[in-house]
Design a protein around this motif. Sequence first.
Motif, PDB file in Angstrom:
ATOM      1  N   ASP A 121       0.838  -1.195   0.000  1.00  0.00           N
ATOM      2  CA  ASP A 121       0.000   0.000   0.000  1.00  0.00           C
ATOM      3  C   ASP A 121       0.875   1.247   0.000  1.00  0.00           C
ATOM      4  O   ASP A 121       2.104   1.171  -0.080  1.00  0.00           O
ATOM      5  CB  ASP A 121      -0.993  -0.020   1.162  1.00  0.00           C
ATOM      6  CG  ASP A 121      -0.330   0.149   2.522  1.00  0.00           C
ATOM      7  OD1 ASP A 121       0.867   0.507   2.598  1.00  0.00           O
ATOM      8  OD2 ASP A 121      -1.012  -0.078   3.540  1.00  0.00           O
ATOM      9  N   ALA A 122       0.222   2.409   0.101  1.00  0.00           N
ATOM     10  CA  ALA A 122       0.947   3.667  -0.037  1.00  0.00           C
ATOM     11  C   ALA A 122       2.043   3.835   1.000  1.00  0.00           C
ATOM     12  O   ALA A 122       3.052   4.505   0.746  1.00  0.00           O
ATOM     13  CB  ALA A 122      -0.040   4.840   0.040  1.00  0.00           C
ATOM     14  N   ASN A 123       1.876   3.240   2.191  1.00  0.00           N
ATOM     15  CA  ASN A 123       2.889   3.368   3.233  1.00  0.00           C
ATOM     16  C   ASN A 123       4.064   2.418   3.043  1.00  0.00           C
ATOM     17  O   ASN A 123       5.107   2.586   3.672  1.00  0.00           O
ATOM     18  CB  ASN A 123       2.263   3.127   4.613  1.00  0.00           C
ATOM     19  CG  ASN A 123       1.264   4.202   4.981  1.00  0.00           C
ATOM     20  OD1 ASN A 123       1.345   5.326   4.504  1.00  0.00           O
ATOM     21  ND2 ASN A 123       0.309   3.850   5.816  1.00  0.00           N
ATOM     22  N   GLU A 124       3.894   1.410   2.208  1.00  0.00           N
ATOM     23  CA  GLU A 124       4.965   0.444   1.958  1.00  0.00           C
ATOM     24  C   GLU A 124       5.746   0.751   0.691  1.00  0.00           C
ATOM     25  O   GLU A 124       6.930   0.393   0.576  1.00  0.00           O
ATOM     26  CB  GLU A 124       4.380  -0.963   1.867  1.00  0.00           C
ATOM     27  CG  GLU A 124       3.714  -1.458   3.139  1.00  0.00           C
ATOM     28  CD  GLU A 124       2.971  -2.752   2.910  1.00  0.00           C
ATOM     29  OE1 GLU A 124       3.453  -3.793   3.398  1.00  0.00           O
ATOM     30  OE2 GLU A 124       1.917  -2.733   2.238  1.00  0.00           O
ATOM     31  N   LEU A 125       5.112   1.393  -0.277  1.00  0.00           N
ATOM     32  CA  LEU A 125       5.791   1.751  -1.514  1.00  0.00           C
ATOM     33  C   LEU A 125       6.923   2.735  -1.219  1.00  0.00           C
ATOM     34  O   LEU A 125       6.854   3.503  -0.263  1.00  0.00           O
ATOM     35  CB  LEU A 125       4.809   2.377  -2.497  1.00  0.00           C
ATOM     36  CG  LEU A 125       3.666   1.479  -2.968  1.00  0.00           C
ATOM     37  CD1 LEU A 125       2.679   2.291  -3.796  1.00  0.00           C
ATOM     38  CD2 LEU A 125       4.200   0.300  -3.772  1.00  0.00           C
ATOM     39  N   PRO A 126       7.973   2.741  -2.030  1.00  0.00           N
ATOM     40  CA  PRO A 126       9.110   3.621  -1.729  1.00  0.00           C
ATOM     41  C   PRO A 126       8.836   5.092  -1.957  1.00  0.00           C
ATOM     42  O   PRO A 126       9.561   5.948  -1.440  1.00  0.00           O
ATOM     43  CB  PRO A 126      10.207   3.106  -2.664  1.00  0.00           C
ATOM     44  CG  PRO A 126       9.477   2.433  -3.779  1.00  0.00           C
ATOM     45  CD  PRO A 126       8.231   1.852  -3.168  1.00  0.00           C
ATOM     46  N   TYR A 127       7.820   5.426  -2.725  1.00  0.00           N
ATOM     47  CA  TYR A 127       7.429   6.829  -2.951  1.00  0.00           C
ATOM     48  C   TYR A 127       5.997   6.839  -3.460  1.00  0.00           C
ATOM     49  O   TYR A 127       5.451   5.807  -3.852  1.00  0.00           O
ATOM     50  CB  TYR A 127       8.375   7.522  -3.944  1.00  0.00           C
ATOM     51  CG  TYR A 127       8.437   6.893  -5.320  1.00  0.00           C
ATOM     52  CD1 TYR A 127       7.632   7.347  -6.362  1.00  0.00           C
ATOM     53  CD2 TYR A 127       9.315   5.849  -5.592  1.00  0.00           C
ATOM     54  CE1 TYR A 127       7.690   6.778  -7.612  1.00  0.00           C
ATOM     55  CE2 TYR A 127       9.380   5.256  -6.847  1.00  0.00           C
ATOM     56  CZ  TYR A 127       8.569   5.733  -7.852  1.00  0.00           C
ATOM     57  OH  TYR A 127       8.620   5.160  -9.101  1.00  0.00           O
ATOM     58  N   GLY A 128       5.389   8.014  -3.432  1.00  0.00           N
ATOM     59  CA  GLY A 128       4.013   8.138  -3.897  1.00  0.00           C
ATOM     60  C   GLY A 128       3.907   7.932  -5.396  1.00  0.00           C
ATOM     61  O   GLY A 128       4.639   8.553  -6.184  1.00  0.00           O
ATOM     62  N   ASN A 129       3.009   7.062  -5.802  1.00  0.00           N
ATOM     63  CA  ASN A 129       2.844   6.770  -7.225  1.00  0.00           C
ATOM     64  C   ASN A 129       2.465   8.021  -8.014  1.00  0.00           C
ATOM     65  O   ASN A 129       1.601   8.799  -7.594  1.00  0.00           O
ATOM     66  CB  ASN A 129       1.752   5.724  -7.426  1.00  0.00           C
ATOM     67  CG  ASN A 129       2.196   4.340  -7.029  1.00  0.00           C
ATOM     68  OD1 ASN A 129       3.378   4.088  -6.816  1.00  0.00           O
ATOM     69  ND2 ASN A 129       1.237   3.422  -6.934  1.00  0.00           N
ATOM     70  N   ILE A 130       3.087   8.174  -9.169  1.00  0.00           N
ATOM     71  CA  ILE A 130       2.690   9.189 -10.148  1.00  0.00           C
ATOM     72  C   ILE A 130       1.859   8.476 -11.201  1.00  0.00           C
ATOM     73  O   ILE A 130       2.356   7.624 -11.942  1.00  0.00           O
ATOM     74  CB  ILE A 130       3.927   9.866 -10.771  1.00  0.00           C
ATOM     75  CG1 ILE A 130       4.737  10.600  -9.693  1.00  0.00           C
ATOM     76  CG2 ILE A 130       3.512  10.825 -11.892  1.00  0.00           C
ATOM     77  CD1 ILE A 130       6.098  11.070 -10.155  1.00  0.00           C
ATOM     78  N   ILE A 131       0.570   8.789 -11.219  1.00  0.00           N
ATOM     79  CA  ILE A 131      -0.387   8.171 -12.145  1.00  0.00           C
ATOM     80  C   ILE A 131      -1.050   9.324 -12.887  1.00  0.00           C
ATOM     81  O   ILE A 131      -1.902  10.016 -12.330  1.00  0.00           O
ATOM     82  CB  ILE A 131      -1.451   7.347 -11.396  1.00  0.00           C
ATOM     83  CG1 ILE A 131      -0.810   6.315 -10.465  1.00  0.00           C
ATOM     84  CG2 ILE A 131      -2.427   6.710 -12.378  1.00  0.00           C
ATOM     85  CD1 ILE A 131      -0.192   5.140 -11.158  1.00  0.00           C
TER      86      ILE A 131
END
Length: 442
Positions: free
Chosen positions: A206-216
């Motif tokens: 999820d967003a807290n585990e990903l290395p950075y905020g997704n750019i979509i």
Amino acid sequence: MSQNDPGALYSQHLGEMIRRADTALARAGFDHLVVPSGTLHYQVFDDRDYPYAVNPQFKTWLPLTRLPYSWLIHTPGERPTLVFYQPFDYWHVVPDAPSGWWVEHFDIHIIRKPEEALALLPADPSRCAILGEPQSTLGGFAPNNPPAVINHLEWHRGCKTPYEIALMRQAQVHAVRGHRAAEAAFRAGASEFEIHMAYCSAVGQDANELPYGNIIALNEHAAVLHYTELGRNAPQPSRSFLIDAGASAHGYASDITRTYAAAGHDEFQALVDAVDAAQIRMCQAVRAGFDYRQLHVDAHLSLMGVLKDFGVINVSPETALATGVSAAFFPHGIGHLIGAQVHDVAGFAAGENGGRIERPDGHPYLRLTRVLEPGMTVTIEPGLYFIDMLLDEVKQAGNAASINWERVDFFRPYGGIRIEDEVLCTDGEADNLTRPVFAAAG
């Protein structure tokens, strides 16, 4: 020993970490290296904590990313010690007992309260190099972050161990799974938010585990370099899709970008394909002894050649670079070091004792200025964008005649293009960590 098995490679990695620490401590005149894992941060006037982020200096030693209030202690000549915080708690999930490939290499002490660590830390804080943020202070143990220690450790982090590379390969596999799901969602007409959710579900983070905020970014949103708004409604029509998204593997990051054209938008697809071909050549240019600053400048010339071929600029690539026109279309750096941090440390370091290698004039956003060495893992992420703010600056600088504005108007609704892979510098040819994973995913 498999190049992809981090457990089999960990002992060698830890040995390298110990050697680096021993040298750094000796040069700086300290007896112990002490690294807190970090603490929880609470929101002002509230009892809600921000998502926990482990101290990067901690997770380079240990594959533990969800362990606040813990401590790593290294004293030359002794086994490293881990003070492992495992509270009695029925409000939250308590960390599992220590287990895994790393356990046999540490003396491990379980504590139930953060202050219990004090009895296990070295006797004299003044003899310790303590690496962390001020909030990690415990009693007399306040992070002092000695520059001589930090500079040495971070410089050498630029070259990854086989263990680190194995984790980064795992992070590629996770992210590519998400990228494939995201592309499918785009093709099915999903909104940015829906694409983001499809990505997270496929990756399993999820967003807290990903290395950075997704750019979509759909359509014009791709012209915003760090677009993270995640629109809830799909645009009509949906013309283009840029995704910049990574994944984590035991604290090590991947950072991958792809751009897609919707069906029927053949000319934009052709531009994407041209940037993709140029990006592959840039990746192949990663070589030991090559100055990354030159790679960045060469990328500008290559991308301006693409725009020249597509009739977007009227001048030569060399003229576009010299006059600043190229920076309007390619306003960021060609890439950066990557590892335990997405934008990994010491990108500007002149050497293990510090110093700084400045960026080339006119290129303020480049994040790496070092000469490439075997073991360095870098991103290669060229981009072309149609950003009104920057194009207006071209006009104001008197260079409007350098650009075919009708072609800009044609491509503006697509926002922009970015293609990004991670590339390992070796003693020979570049090792692209990203492309083979996409090929294997079909």
